[in-house]
Design an enzyme around this catalytic site. Structure first.
Site, PDB file in Angstrom:
ATOM      1  N   LYS A 198      42.654  10.494 -62.096  1.00 33.28           N
ATOM      2  CA  LYS A 198      42.487  11.958 -62.113  1.00 33.28           C
ATOM      3  C   LYS A 198      42.859  12.556 -60.766  1.00 33.28           C
ATOM      4  O   LYS A 198      42.469  12.042 -59.730  1.00 33.28           O
ATOM      5  CB  LYS A 198      41.020  12.309 -62.405  1.00 33.28           C
ATOM      6  CG  LYS A 198      40.523  11.803 -63.734  1.00 33.28           C
ATOM      7  CD  LYS A 198      39.018  12.008 -63.875  1.00 33.28           C
ATOM      8  CE  LYS A 198      38.220  11.170 -62.902  1.00 33.28           C
ATOM      9  NZ  LYS A 198      36.762  11.204 -63.156  1.00 33.28           N
ATOM     10  N   THR A 240      33.411  23.311 -60.269  1.00 31.96           N
ATOM     11  CA  THR A 240      34.066  22.082 -60.757  1.00 31.96           C
ATOM     12  C   THR A 240      33.108  20.892 -60.746  1.00 31.96           C
ATOM     13  O   THR A 240      33.530  19.760 -60.931  1.00 31.96           O
ATOM     14  CB  THR A 240      35.282  21.724 -59.880  1.00 31.96           C
ATOM     15  OG1 THR A 240      34.830  21.594 -58.519  1.00 31.96           O
ATOM     16  CG2 THR A 240      36.368  22.781 -59.954  1.00 31.96           C
ATOM     17  N   GLY A 281      31.031  18.182 -62.109  1.00 29.78           N
ATOM     18  CA  GLY A 281      30.892  17.551 -63.423  1.00 29.78           C
ATOM     19  C   GLY A 281      32.175  17.512 -64.237  1.00 29.78           C
ATOM     20  O   GLY A 281      32.166  17.095 -65.406  1.00 29.78           O
ATOM     21  N   THR A 282      33.310  17.893 -63.640  1.00 29.87           N
ATOM     22  CA  THR A 282      34.564  17.837 -64.410  1.00 29.87           C
ATOM     23  C   THR A 282      34.893  16.396 -64.832  1.00 29.87           C
ATOM     24  O   THR A 282      35.380  16.162 -65.932  1.00 29.87           O
ATOM     25  CB  THR A 282      35.760  18.371 -63.585  1.00 29.87           C
ATOM     26  OG1 THR A 282      35.669  17.858 -62.259  1.00 29.87           O
ATOM     27  CG2 THR A 282      35.782  19.877 -63.546  1.00 29.87           C
ATOM     28  N   GLY A 283      34.612  15.454 -63.921  1.00 31.82           N
ATOM     29  CA  GLY A 283      34.941  14.052 -64.205  1.00 31.82           C
ATOM     30  C   GLY A 283      34.101  13.504 -65.358  1.00 31.82           C
ATOM     31  O   GLY A 283      34.619  12.865 -66.282  1.00 31.82           O
ATOM     32  N   CYS A 284      32.777  13.772 -65.318  1.00 30.18           N
ATOM     33  CA  CYS A 284      31.882  13.297 -66.391  1.00 30.18           C
ATOM     34  C   CYS A 284      32.300  13.939 -67.719  1.00 30.18           C
ATOM     35  O   CYS A 284      32.297  13.299 -68.780  1.00 30.18           O
ATOM     36  CB  CYS A 284      30.440  13.682 -66.095  1.00 30.18           C
ATOM     37  SG  CYS A 284      29.874  13.153 -64.477  1.00 30.18           S
TER      38      CYS A 284
HETATM   39  N1  LIG Z   1      40.278  23.254 -60.045  1.00 29.31           N
HETATM   40  C1  LIG Z   1      40.682  22.602 -61.143  1.00 29.31           C
HETATM   41  N2  LIG Z   1      41.502  23.210 -62.048  1.00 29.31           N
HETATM   42  C2  LIG Z   1      41.912  22.584 -63.155  1.00 29.31           C
HETATM   43  N3  LIG Z   1      41.572  21.324 -63.466  1.00 29.31           N
HETATM   44  C3  LIG Z   1      40.764  20.643 -62.624  1.00 29.31           C
HETATM   45  C4  LIG Z   1      40.282  21.241 -61.412  1.00 29.31           C
HETATM   46  N4  LIG Z   1      39.488  20.327 -60.778  1.00 29.31           N
HETATM   47  C5  LIG Z   1      39.476  19.224 -61.549  1.00 29.31           C
HETATM   48  N5  LIG Z   1      40.254  19.391 -62.650  1.00 29.31           N
HETATM   49  C6  LIG Z   1      40.482  18.421 -63.741  1.00 29.31           C
HETATM   50  O1  LIG Z   1      39.198  17.923 -64.102  1.00 29.31           O
HETATM   51  C7  LIG Z   1      39.276  16.558 -64.487  1.00 29.31           C
HETATM   52  C8  LIG Z   1      38.331  15.736 -63.589  1.00 29.31           C
HETATM   53  O2  LIG Z   1      38.988  15.460 -62.373  1.00 29.31           O
HETATM   54  P1  LIG Z   1      38.356  15.217 -60.946  1.00 29.31           P
HETATM   55  O3  LIG Z   1      39.419  14.594 -60.137  1.00 29.31           O
HETATM   56  O4  LIG Z   1      37.721  16.477 -60.433  1.00 29.31           O
HETATM   57  O5  LIG Z   1      37.206  14.169 -61.295  1.00 29.31           O
HETATM   58  P2  LIG Z   1      35.919  13.788 -60.499  1.00 29.31           P
HETATM   59  O6  LIG Z   1      36.157  13.944 -59.042  1.00 29.31           O
HETATM   60  O7  LIG Z   1      35.496  12.473 -61.017  1.00 29.31           O
HETATM   61  O8  LIG Z   1      34.897  14.900 -60.970  1.00 29.31           O
HETATM   62  P3  LIG Z   1      33.339  15.098 -60.566  1.00 29.31           P
HETATM   63  O9  LIG Z   1      33.291  16.449 -59.925  1.00 29.31           O
HETATM   64  O10 LIG Z   1      32.601  15.067 -61.850  1.00 29.31           O
HETATM   65  O11 LIG Z   1      32.964  14.018 -59.649  1.00 29.31           O
HETATM   66  C9  LIG Z   1      40.747  16.174 -64.326  1.00 29.31           C
HETATM   67  O12 LIG Z   1      41.387  16.305 -65.578  1.00 29.31           O
HETATM   68  C10 LIG Z   1      41.269  17.188 -63.331  1.00 29.31           C
HETATM   69  O13 LIG Z   1      42.666  17.346 -63.468  1.00 29.31           O
HETATM   70  C1  LIG Z   2      24.238  11.609 -61.859  1.00 28.38           C
HETATM   71  C2  LIG Z   2      25.653  11.908 -61.499  1.00 28.38           C
HETATM   72  N1  LIG Z   2      26.626  11.242 -62.140  1.00 28.38           N
HETATM   73  C3  LIG Z   2      27.925  11.496 -61.836  1.00 28.38           C
HETATM   74  C4  LIG Z   2      28.254  12.424 -60.879  1.00 28.38           C
HETATM   75  C5  LIG Z   2      29.708  12.674 -60.541  1.00 28.38           C
HETATM   76  O1  LIG Z   2      30.081  13.933 -60.763  1.00 28.38           O
HETATM   77  C6  LIG Z   2      27.195  13.119 -60.244  1.00 28.38           C
HETATM   78  N2  LIG Z   2      27.445  14.059 -59.299  1.00 28.38           N
HETATM   79  N3  LIG Z   2      25.916  12.842 -60.582  1.00 28.38           N
HETATM   80 MG   LIG Z   3      36.243  16.388 -58.540  1.00 26.78          MG
END
Ligand SMILES: Nc1ncnc2c1ncn2[C@@H]1O[C@H](COP(=O)(O)OP(=O)(O)OP(=O)(O)O)[C@@H](O)[C@H]1O
Ligand SMILES: Cc1ncc(CO)c(N)n1
Ligand SMILES: [Mg+2]
Length: 523
Positions: free
Chosen positions: A205, A238, A240-243
């Protein structure tokens, strides 16, 4: 663990049928797609277990939750982390896996090797159809959620079991011993190296990739790369986008999608939800949560997370007489059309017996869903509801659009045939998603149908606030002239005979797709 190749599919949502409450002899049973998330709790509820449950609910999938750790967390950061004892994590896993028919397990925060160990043991005892691993290590605020002690068990034992892993660039780098990942080219080579650790698919990602105006994710299936682009949304929300992305992939897999379709839907869901929530304010910190339940408030943008106007590009409409003439089933016709590049399917079966049509429609829903292609039913709202199709297409003498909407609910796609600017306006007012306009050229498929010509099509496109698909007598020889009218909301052509009154549907679909692609490029 069973491989995803044998993925089963079924009508997946809790909307599909209603169990009889009164009968005593035969009990009707509804199968509900089920995900189990094994992750940490986020007290701020933007990420972790709380995000996972919300996403699954928003996608119509049941989500059970095994908690590995409890975090004291808000929009400013992670204040404290409390790990649950591995034995107790194991108790939770046994409780759920021994009782529920879990389709897909999704993992998030797995904070210690001992917790990964009990997960592995339980998965070997209770196999599931697919495993989605989101290798959560560091929160966006920079707090370590799982340290380097988990790296070796991840690399050696968990990743080889995974159907897909979804690291962000930092996590991908950590798993690969600290390699630099700062460009899309480096994301591609990281995806390839991670694939060698054993997961069937890898999605790196790029949400946190520096200096990119797009948000790019790199998908690798062992042979081919796909870059999934979406414009970077300017928002603080943003967290929680990854989860969310990983849980949405799990939910779509549980409903029967193939991997690439599940990933594409998930990316679009995150994108739509972020866009919808970009200006909400929850908490005072730099990392706000977003709203997963946009469907309840903004049904149209929710529908766009499964249907986008470009899906009208090559719109295949089946015809029972033609299938009979060429001696093929609807299901075979639909399979061939999709393989040849059809981007949306409509079943238009004027003569079919209801019972038989319903069974065929159910099979077509499974095929379309596993290929990420929407399936609509012509006219028959009852069949669309019963087979959980993605929507319907109605004509001017069929049921009015506002009534169709109230019967189908906010999530389904509705298309309407329109010959005039007034009809196009009405369709928009009534909540339709696209209009079909024609007959553009004379056709034998529909008797006594007035031809509107290219000029008529152009007029309707100019007046329509909705995307338009052209229909009527269109084939390989004249598709270019239709695209050439150059109206921005003309998104594609719908065809019947050009695909289905032909010896080989696959060949014709491929040819037409090529013609349309070339015409679009030139105009
Ligand atoms: N500002 C943004 N605009 C559009 N898409 C985004 C943006 N930020 C993240 N994404 C998308 O969200 C999804 C999660 O990506 P990201 O790299 O943020 O994951 P992460 O770091 O594991 O997230 P988390 O914040 O949950 O830890 C991907 O599909 C990414 O392309
Ligand atoms: C509990 C938990 N799981 C995953 C993430 C990653 O976004 C977070 N910030 N907190
Ligand atoms: Mg992120």
């Amino acid at each position: 663990m069973q491989s995803l190749g044998g993925i089963r599919s079924w009508p997946a949502t809790w909307r599909t049928t209603t169990a009889s409450m009164t009968t005593t002899t035969t009990e009707s049973v509804r199968k509900v797609a089920q995900v189990l998330t094994v992750a940490g709790s986020d007290s701020g509820a933007g990420a972790g277990i709380q995000a996972d449950i919300k996403v699954c609910a928003a996608r119509g999938v049941y989500c059970a939750s095994v908690i590995t750790a409890v975090t004291a967390q808000n929009t400013r950061g992670v204040q404290s982390v409390h790990l649950l004892p591995p034995d107790f994590v194991s108790e939770q896993l046994k409780s759920v896996l021994s009782d529920f028919e879990v389709d897909v397990v999704k993992t998030g925060m797995l904070p210690s090797p001992e917790i990964v160990e009990v997960l592995l043991q339980n998965l070997s005892e209770y196999p599931v159809r697919a495993l989605v691993v989101d290798p959560v290590m560091v929160s966006t605020s920079g707090h370590v959620l799982a340290g380097s002690s988990i790296l070796s068990i991840f690399r050696e034992r968990l990743l080889p079991l995974a159907d897909i892993i979804t690291p962000n660039v930092k996590e991908a780098s950590a798993l690969l011993g600290g390699v630099r990942i700062q460009t899309v080219a480096e994301m591609r080579s990281a995806a390839k190296s991670l694939h060698q650790m054993g997961p069937r698919f890898v999605l790196v990602k790029g949400g946190d990739l520096p200096d990119s105006s797009d948000s790019v994710d790199v998908y690798f299936d062992g042979n081919e790369f796909h870059e999934l682009h979406s414009p970077r949304i300017a928002t603080r929300n943003t967290h929680g986008t990854g989860c969310t992305l990983a849980s949405c992939i799990a939910a779509e897999l549980a409903k029967g999608s193939n991997m690439l379709s599940a990933v594409k839907v998930a990316k679009r869901f995150v994108d739509t939800a972020l866009n919808y929530s970009k200006d909400i304010v929850i908490g005072g910190g730099m990392q706000g949560p977003f709203d997963h339940f946009l469907s309840l408030k903004d049904p149209q943008s929710y529908r766009q997370s499964t249907f986008k106007p470009d899906d009208l590009f090559l719109y295949a409409v089946t015809d029972s007489r033609m299938n009979k003439k060429w001696n093929r089933s609807i299901v075979d016709a639909v399979k061939a059309a999709i393989e040849g590049g059809a981007t949306i399917i409509q079943l238009r079966e004027k003569e079919a017996e209801t019972r038989e049509f319903l069974e065929e429609a159910k099979s077509c829903v499974d095929i379309c869903r596993s290929n990420g292609v929407c399936l609509l039913i012509n006219d028959r709202i009852d069949i669309a509801i019963a087979c959980d199709a993605d929507g319907v297409h109605v004509g001017q003498s069929d049921m009015p659009v506002d009534l169709v909407r109230s019967l189908l609910g906010p999530d389904k796609i509705i298309g309407v045939s329109c010959k005039t600017q007034e009809q196009a306006h009405q369709a928009w007012k009534d909540g339709a998603d696209y209009i079909g306009s024609g007959g553009v050229f004379p056709t034998n498929t529909k008797a006594n149908n007035r031809t509107i010509g290219l000029d008529g099509l152009r007029e309707i496109c100019k007046a329509s606030k909705l995307p338009v698909v052209a229909i009527g007598g269109i084939g390989i020889s004249n598709a270019e002239s239709v695209i050439r009218i150059g109206e921005p909301n003309l998104k594609g052509v719908a065809v019947v005979s050009a695909l289905f009154d032909q010896e080989c549907v696959l060949t014709q679909a491929k040819k037409l797709h090529k013609t349309l692609t070339e015409s679009k490029r030139e105009h």
